[in-house]
Design an enzyme around this catalytic site. Structure first.
Site, PDB file in Angstrom:
ATOM      1  N   TYR A   1       0.885  -1.179  -0.033  1.00  0.00           N
ATOM      2  CA  TYR A   1      -0.031  -0.016  -0.092  1.00  0.00           C
ATOM      3  C   TYR A   1       1.071   1.310   0.106  1.00  0.00           C
ATOM      4  O   TYR A   1       0.337   2.130  -0.323  1.00  0.00           O
ATOM      5  CB  TYR A   1      -1.038  -0.129   1.198  1.00  0.00           C
ATOM      6  CG  TYR A   1      -2.154  -0.935   0.775  1.00  0.00           C
ATOM      7  CD1 TYR A   1      -3.306  -0.602   0.237  1.00  0.00           C
ATOM      8  CD2 TYR A   1      -2.249  -2.411   1.259  1.00  0.00           C
ATOM      9  CE1 TYR A   1      -4.302  -1.567  -0.416  1.00  0.00           C
ATOM     10  CE2 TYR A   1      -3.090  -3.225   1.001  1.00  0.00           C
ATOM     11  CZ  TYR A   1      -4.252  -2.619   0.315  1.00  0.00           C
ATOM     12  OH  TYR A   1      -5.302  -3.691  -0.145  1.00  0.00           O
TER      13      TYR A   1
ATOM     14  N   CYS B   1      -1.042   3.934  16.906  1.00  0.00           N
ATOM     15  CA  CYS B   1      -2.148   4.903  16.594  1.00  0.00           C
ATOM     16  C   CYS B   1      -1.995   6.064  17.244  1.00  0.00           C
ATOM     17  O   CYS B   1      -1.554   6.223  18.700  1.00  0.00           O
ATOM     18  CB  CYS B   1      -3.283   3.965  17.209  1.00  0.00           C
ATOM     19  SG  CYS B   1      -5.014   4.825  17.449  1.00  0.00           S
TER      20      CYS B   1
ATOM     21  N   ASN C   1     -18.481   3.253 -20.132  1.00  0.00           N
ATOM     22  CA  ASN C   1     -17.580   2.020 -20.022  1.00  0.00           C
ATOM     23  C   ASN C   1     -16.892   1.730 -21.141  1.00  0.00           C
ATOM     24  O   ASN C   1     -17.461   1.890 -22.220  1.00  0.00           O
ATOM     25  CB  ASN C   1     -18.083   0.872 -19.485  1.00  0.00           C
ATOM     26  CG  ASN C   1     -17.231   0.230 -18.406  1.00  0.00           C
ATOM     27  OD1 ASN C   1     -16.359   0.523 -18.220  1.00  0.00           O
ATOM     28  ND2 ASN C   1     -17.812  -0.804 -17.628  1.00  0.00           N
TER      29      ASN C   1
ATOM     30  N   GLY D   1     -16.960   3.171 -15.813  1.00  0.00           N
ATOM     31  CA  GLY D   1     -16.008   2.548 -15.454  1.00  0.00           C
ATOM     32  C   GLY D   1     -15.871   1.397 -14.637  1.00  0.00           C
ATOM     33  O   GLY D   1     -14.593   1.090 -13.838  1.00  0.00           O
TER      34      GLY D   1
ATOM     35  N   ASP E   1      -8.467   6.182  -4.635  1.00  0.00           N
ATOM     36  CA  ASP E   1      -7.349   7.373  -4.931  1.00  0.00           C
ATOM     37  C   ASP E   1      -8.392   8.570  -4.720  1.00  0.00           C
ATOM     38  O   ASP E   1      -9.534   8.483  -4.432  1.00  0.00           O
ATOM     39  CB  ASP E   1      -6.993   7.090  -6.274  1.00  0.00           C
ATOM     40  CG  ASP E   1      -7.918   7.333  -7.401  1.00  0.00           C
ATOM     41  OD1 ASP E   1      -8.856   8.520  -7.591  1.00  0.00           O
ATOM     42  OD2 ASP E   1      -8.379   6.522  -8.376  1.00  0.00           O
TER      43      ASP E   1
ATOM     44  N   CYS F   1      -6.762   2.641  12.701  1.00  0.00           N
ATOM     45  CA  CYS F   1      -6.554   1.816  13.705  1.00  0.00           C
ATOM     46  C   CYS F   1      -7.288   0.564  13.899  1.00  0.00           C
ATOM     47  O   CYS F   1      -8.522   0.846  14.271  1.00  0.00           O
ATOM     48  CB  CYS F   1      -6.515   2.613  15.043  1.00  0.00           C
ATOM     49  SG  CYS F   1      -5.753   1.638  16.547  1.00  0.00           S
TER      50      CYS F   1
ATOM     51  N   CYS G   1      -4.938   5.795  20.743  1.00  0.00           N
ATOM     52  CA  CYS G   1      -4.909   4.767  21.644  1.00  0.00           C
ATOM     53  C   CYS G   1      -3.341   4.084  21.777  1.00  0.00           C
ATOM     54  O   CYS G   1      -3.123   3.390  22.884  1.00  0.00           O
ATOM     55  CB  CYS G   1      -5.665   3.392  21.453  1.00  0.00           C
ATOM     56  SG  CYS G   1      -5.282   2.464  20.061  1.00  0.00           S
TER      57      CYS G   1
ATOM     58  N   HIS H   1     -14.992   2.082  -0.632  1.00  0.00           N
ATOM     59  CA  HIS H   1     -13.946   1.104  -0.327  1.00  0.00           C
ATOM     60  C   HIS H   1     -12.970   1.692   0.201  1.00  0.00           C
ATOM     61  O   HIS H   1     -11.773   1.062   0.453  1.00  0.00           O
ATOM     62  CB  HIS H   1     -13.478   0.511  -1.655  1.00  0.00           C
ATOM     63  CG  HIS H   1     -14.656  -0.488  -2.319  1.00  0.00           C
ATOM     64  ND1 HIS H   1     -14.481  -0.959  -3.564  1.00  0.00           N
ATOM     65  CD2 HIS H   1     -15.661  -0.854  -1.833  1.00  0.00           C
ATOM     66  CE1 HIS H   1     -15.613  -1.817  -3.691  1.00  0.00           C
ATOM     67  NE2 HIS H   1     -15.984  -1.842  -2.778  1.00  0.00           N
TER      68      HIS H   1
END
Length: 226
Positions: A53, A131, A196, A170, A89, A112, A134, A104
């Site tokens: 990621y 985090c 699309n 899309g 994005d 966290c 916490c 999503h």
């Protein structure tokens, strides 16, 4: 058409260099989805997931909004528009779009897993990051993985129930619950339109085929002239 719900998928950002796991080339082909896009994969190897990621986040930040993002940003200024995206994005926001619903999640945000806190993600995340609320060292990208429930479903379903027009841009139409939005909209009496590269197979009233950079600005111009 007073109330329009727009759902965008990977095809909106593909021309900007941001692909999906279906692409034959690109970032995803080097990884197994079970390793980098599931809670189980994160539990097995959080370092691998963060490396993946971090690379996606860098790719996103190197990209720029395209003509389709700019057009949807203009459309979002009009009352009655609901923008929903499957993309993680931030190109719609950088184009100036208002109130984008990220079902999503977002690459630019961190989560966290211990307390549920959310914050702006740094360029690089690691399993040892605490985090800020916490201090637990169980932070992850704020994205929805396979097997997890998408965000904001109540809000999305409410918008579909009162929509006059539903537009899908899309998206492959294979991942639920988003794949079922066209039927929700049809049941509520809305007109439906797909923009699309290829038809997804969903039951749309009208389909326009081509790249998002051409179809979306043309369609938005039509709406704004009405």
């Amino acid at each position: 058409m007073d109330r329009i719900v727009v759902l965008s998928g990977a095809g909106l950002s593909a021309e900007q260099g941001l692909g999906t796991f279906r692409d034959k080339g690109g970032l995803w082909r080097h990884y197994d989805l079970g390793d980098v896009a599931t809670p189980q994969g994160f539990a097995r190897d959080p370092d691998l997931v963060h490396r993946f990621y971090n690379a996606r986040r860098a790719n996103m930040r190197a990209a720029a909004p395209g003509a389709a993002h700019d057009a949807l940003a203009r459309l979002s200024q009009r009352p009655g528009i609901t923008l929903v995206t499957q993309n993680v994005d931030d190109l719609l926001e950088r184009a100036g779009a208002r109130d984008v619903i990220h079902m999503h999640g977002e690459l630019a945000r961190a989560l966290c897993h211990a307390c549920g806190a959310r914050w702006d993600a740094p360029a690089r995340m690691a399993p040892t990051d605490p985090c800020p609320r916490c201090t637990a060292r169980h932070t992850r990208p704020d994205v929805v993985w396979f097997g997890e429930i998408p965000h904001h479903m109540d809000r999305i379903e409410a918008a579909l129930a009162r929509a006059d027009l539903f537009v899908s841009i899309g998206t492959s139409g294979t991942v639920y619950p988003a794949a079922g939005f066209v039927e929700m909209a049809r049941t509520a009496g809305a007109q439906t339109l797909e923009l699309n590269l290829e038809a997804s197979g969903g039951r749309f009233d009208a389909i326009r085929k081509g790249p998002a950079s051409q179809l979306v600005p043309n369609w938005v111009a039509e709406v704004l002239r009405q």
